[in-house]
Design a protein around this motif. Structure first.
Motif, PDB file in Angstrom:
ATOM      1  N   VAL A   1       0.841  -1.206   0.000  1.00  0.00           N
ATOM      2  CA  VAL A   1       0.000   0.000   0.000  1.00  0.00           C
ATOM      3  C   VAL A   1       0.871   1.249   0.000  1.00  0.00           C
ATOM      4  CG1 VAL A   1      -1.727   1.301   1.301  1.00  0.00           C
ATOM      5  CG2 VAL A   1      -1.903  -1.190   1.154  1.00  0.00           C
ATOM      6  N   MET A   2       1.947   1.220   0.789  1.00  0.00           N
ATOM      7  CA  MET A   2       2.851   2.366   0.866  1.00  0.00           C
ATOM      8  C   MET A   2       3.495   2.652  -0.483  1.00  0.00           C
ATOM      9  SD  MET A   2       6.094   2.791   3.435  1.00  0.00           S
ATOM     10  CE  MET A   2       7.230   4.166   3.295  1.00  0.00           C
ATOM     11  N   HIS A   3       3.975   1.628  -1.156  1.00  0.00           N
ATOM     12  CA  HIS A   3       4.637   1.821  -2.442  1.00  0.00           C
ATOM     13  C   HIS A   3       3.633   2.175  -3.542  1.00  0.00           C
ATOM     14  CE1 HIS A   3       7.871  -1.013  -0.642  1.00  0.00           C
ATOM     15  NE2 HIS A   3       8.072   0.241  -0.288  1.00  0.00           N
ATOM     16  N   THR A   4       2.411   1.680  -3.417  1.00  0.00           N
ATOM     17  CA  THR A   4       1.361   2.092  -4.353  1.00  0.00           C
ATOM     18  C   THR A   4       1.076   3.585  -4.199  1.00  0.00           C
ATOM     19  OG1 THR A   4       0.348  -0.110  -4.252  1.00  0.00           O
ATOM     20  CG2 THR A   4      -1.018   1.683  -5.090  1.00  0.00           C
ATOM     21  N   ALA A   5       1.142   4.072  -2.961  1.00  0.00           N
ATOM     22  CA  ALA A   5       0.960   5.512  -2.730  1.00  0.00           C
ATOM     23  C   ALA A   5       2.079   6.307  -3.405  1.00  0.00           C
ATOM     24  CB  ALA A   5       0.932   5.799  -1.230  1.00  0.00           C
ATOM     25  N   TYR A   6       3.314   5.774  -3.372  1.00  0.00           N
ATOM     26  CA  TYR A   6       4.413   6.422  -4.108  1.00  0.00           C
ATOM     27  C   TYR A   6       4.074   6.525  -5.598  1.00  0.00           C
ATOM     28  CZ  TYR A   6       7.713   5.767  -0.176  1.00  0.00           C
ATOM     29  OH  TYR A   6       8.366   5.821   1.027  1.00  0.00           O
ATOM     30  N   VAL A   7       3.591   5.419  -6.158  1.00  0.00           N
ATOM     31  CA  VAL A   7       3.272   5.385  -7.588  1.00  0.00           C
ATOM     32  C   VAL A   7       2.187   6.414  -7.916  1.00  0.00           C
ATOM     33  CG1 VAL A   7       2.259   3.970  -9.426  1.00  0.00           C
ATOM     34  CG2 VAL A   7       3.979   2.984  -7.897  1.00  0.00           C
ATOM     35  N   ILE A   8       1.146   6.460  -7.096  1.00  0.00           N
ATOM     36  CA  ILE A   8       0.054   7.420  -7.331  1.00  0.00           C
ATOM     37  C   ILE A   8       0.564   8.847  -7.215  1.00  0.00           C
ATOM     38  CG2 ILE A   8      -2.144   8.278  -6.421  1.00  0.00           C
ATOM     39  CD1 ILE A   8      -2.755   5.400  -5.568  1.00  0.00           C
ATOM     40  N   LEU A   9       1.428   9.083  -6.239  1.00  0.00           N
ATOM     41  CA  LEU A   9       1.988  10.424  -6.066  1.00  0.00           C
ATOM     42  C   LEU A   9       2.828  10.811  -7.277  1.00  0.00           C
ATOM     43  CD1 LEU A   9       2.128  12.717  -3.967  1.00  0.00           C
ATOM     44  CD2 LEU A   9       4.178  11.640  -3.043  1.00  0.00           C
ATOM     45  N   GLY A  10       3.616   9.872  -7.782  1.00  0.00           N
ATOM     46  CA  GLY A  10       4.412  10.143  -8.975  1.00  0.00           C
ATOM     47  C   GLY A  10       3.542  10.427 -10.188  1.00  0.00           C
ATOM     48  N   LEU A  11       2.477   9.634 -10.370  1.00  0.00           N
ATOM     49  CA  LEU A  11       1.564   9.849 -11.497  1.00  0.00           C
ATOM     50  C   LEU A  11       0.861  11.196 -11.393  1.00  0.00           C
ATOM     51  CD1 LEU A  11      -0.019   6.286 -11.829  1.00  0.00           C
ATOM     52  CD2 LEU A  11       1.644   7.372 -13.354  1.00  0.00           C
ATOM     53  N   TYR A  12       0.553  11.614 -10.153  1.00  0.00           N
ATOM     54  CA  TYR A  12      -0.053  12.932  -9.951  1.00  0.00           C
ATOM     55  C   TYR A  12       0.863  14.045 -10.466  1.00  0.00           C
ATOM     56  CZ  TYR A  12      -0.007  17.201  -7.124  1.00  0.00           C
ATOM     57  OH  TYR A  12       0.124  18.504  -6.703  1.00  0.00           O
ATOM     58  N   LEU A  13       2.147  13.985 -10.099  1.00  0.00           N
ATOM     59  CA  LEU A  13       3.085  15.027 -10.517  1.00  0.00           C
ATOM     60  C   LEU A  13       3.309  15.010 -12.031  1.00  0.00           C
ATOM     61  CD1 LEU A  13       5.714  14.702  -7.632  1.00  0.00           C
ATOM     62  CD2 LEU A  13       4.021  16.507  -7.933  1.00  0.00           C
TER      63      LEU A  13
END
Length: 345
Positions: free
Chosen positions: A220-232
């Protein structure tokens, strides 16, 4: 070292009192009409010293009060409260500035710190075994570092967290400029973006606080990284007319930020001994903050050379790749075996 040796309740109490005292000095300096900025720099630095003791003591105290199977929920709730204050504070601050001089607004901060101290008096925090031996800072920090290295998965988890923080902090400082320069916005729209991020972080924390986490924490933590990266990355491609889209994306980024940050804190609390948490959080906050300062300085040159959207795009790709790559680090995956989050009764 001192946070682990001192009574943590007293550490937070006196830290809050010290912060209140520094703010009171700021009130006196402004009231007396001093305009030398050195006073403000000095007192602000002193306030930061108080926070340096308060934050690790707080995070190290939570595992003494909360069962392990509730640490993620409490960490989510903590980040929700923080985010709520970040959403409300600009609105309240702007309203108070209209009605009160700035020095009297500082007095409200003093009252809040005193109220926090009084609240702490009502909380019973278990004390750890004390030692009268004076701390050997080099030895104890070395011991802390070796603990991080020996605990399976913690060091690579910490490295990923630090890298994401290093990349993300400059982006935080560029939010207002993204609104003003790229979207041709105004001060009101800057506030809307901040509220969008804070509202997302509030929701992300509440999701962790209200619902038992059944998936693997690190996933879940690393998925949040991915989502944050896609947001930027997505934000960097938005045209100047898509301000509303930027706000919506920022809301999503706030959710991802709150989730990964809360989970990181909870995983550290679950896997390290209570008598090591104070110095561990001090070391983590220090090592993750220092490179972020360098990133903030470098971002100014970066923006001038390649433009503000390039900062968002490249930062997004770095965070995205960290999130994807971290899922392939086996030692991090093993951290999930320490405690499975099935629905606790």
């Amino acid at each position: 070292s001192y946070v682990d040796r001192w009574n943590r309740k007293k550490t937070m109490f006196y830290s809050d009192l010290f912060i209140a005292f520094c703010t009171l000095c700021l009130f006196i300096v402004i009231t007396k009409g001093y305009k030398d900025l050195s006073f403000f720099y000095l007192l602000t630095a002193c306030r930061s010293i108080g926070s340096t003791f308060h934050a690790p003591a707080l995070q190290a105290s939570i595992p003494l009060l909360v069962p392990k199977h509730h640490l993620v929920r409490v960490s989510g709730l903590y980040h929700s409260i923080q985010s709520f204050s970040e959403v409300i504070a600009p609105v309240v601050g702007a309203s108070l500035v209209v009605w009160l001089p700035i020095q009297y607004i500082l007095l409200i901060d003093v009252i809040g710190a005193v109220a926090a101290c009084l609240t702490l008096l009502c909380v019973q925090i278990p004390s750890l075994q004390k030692t009268k031996v004076l701390p050997d800072f080099k030895k104890e920090l070395t011991e802390c570092w070796h603990t991080l290295r020996r605990t399976m998965g913690i060091l690579p988890l910490f490295v990923c967290f630090t890298l994401v923080t290093f990349v993300l902090m400059p982006v935080f400082t560029l939010f207002p400029f993204m609104t003003l320069l790229h979207f041709n916005g105004n001060i009101l729209q800057m506030g809307v973006v901040d509220m969008g991020w804070g509202s997302g972080a509030l929701l992300g924390g509440l999701v962790l606080a209200c619902k038992a986490l059944k998936s693997k924490q690190t996933l879940v933590m690393h998925t949040a990284y991915v989502i944050l990266g896609l947001y930027l990355i997505s934000a960097s491609y938005l045209p100047s007319s898509a301000f509303i889209g930027f706000v919506c994306l920022t809301f999503t980024g706030g959710i991802a930020y709150s989730i990964y940050h809360a989970l990181f804190i909870a995983i550290i609390q679950q896997n390290l001994a209570s008598d090591m948490l104070g110095r561990t959080f001090s070391l983590i906050f220090s090592l993750s903050t220092f490179p972020s300062m360098l990133g903030i300085v470098a971002s100014g040159y970066w923006v001038e050379a390649w433009g503000i959207t390039s900062v968002f795009m490249i930062s997004g790709w770095v965070i995205f790749l960290i999130g994807v790559g971290a899922n392939f680090i086996s030692s991090i995956k093993q951290l999930d075996n320490c405690l499975l989050y099935t629905s606790p009764s």
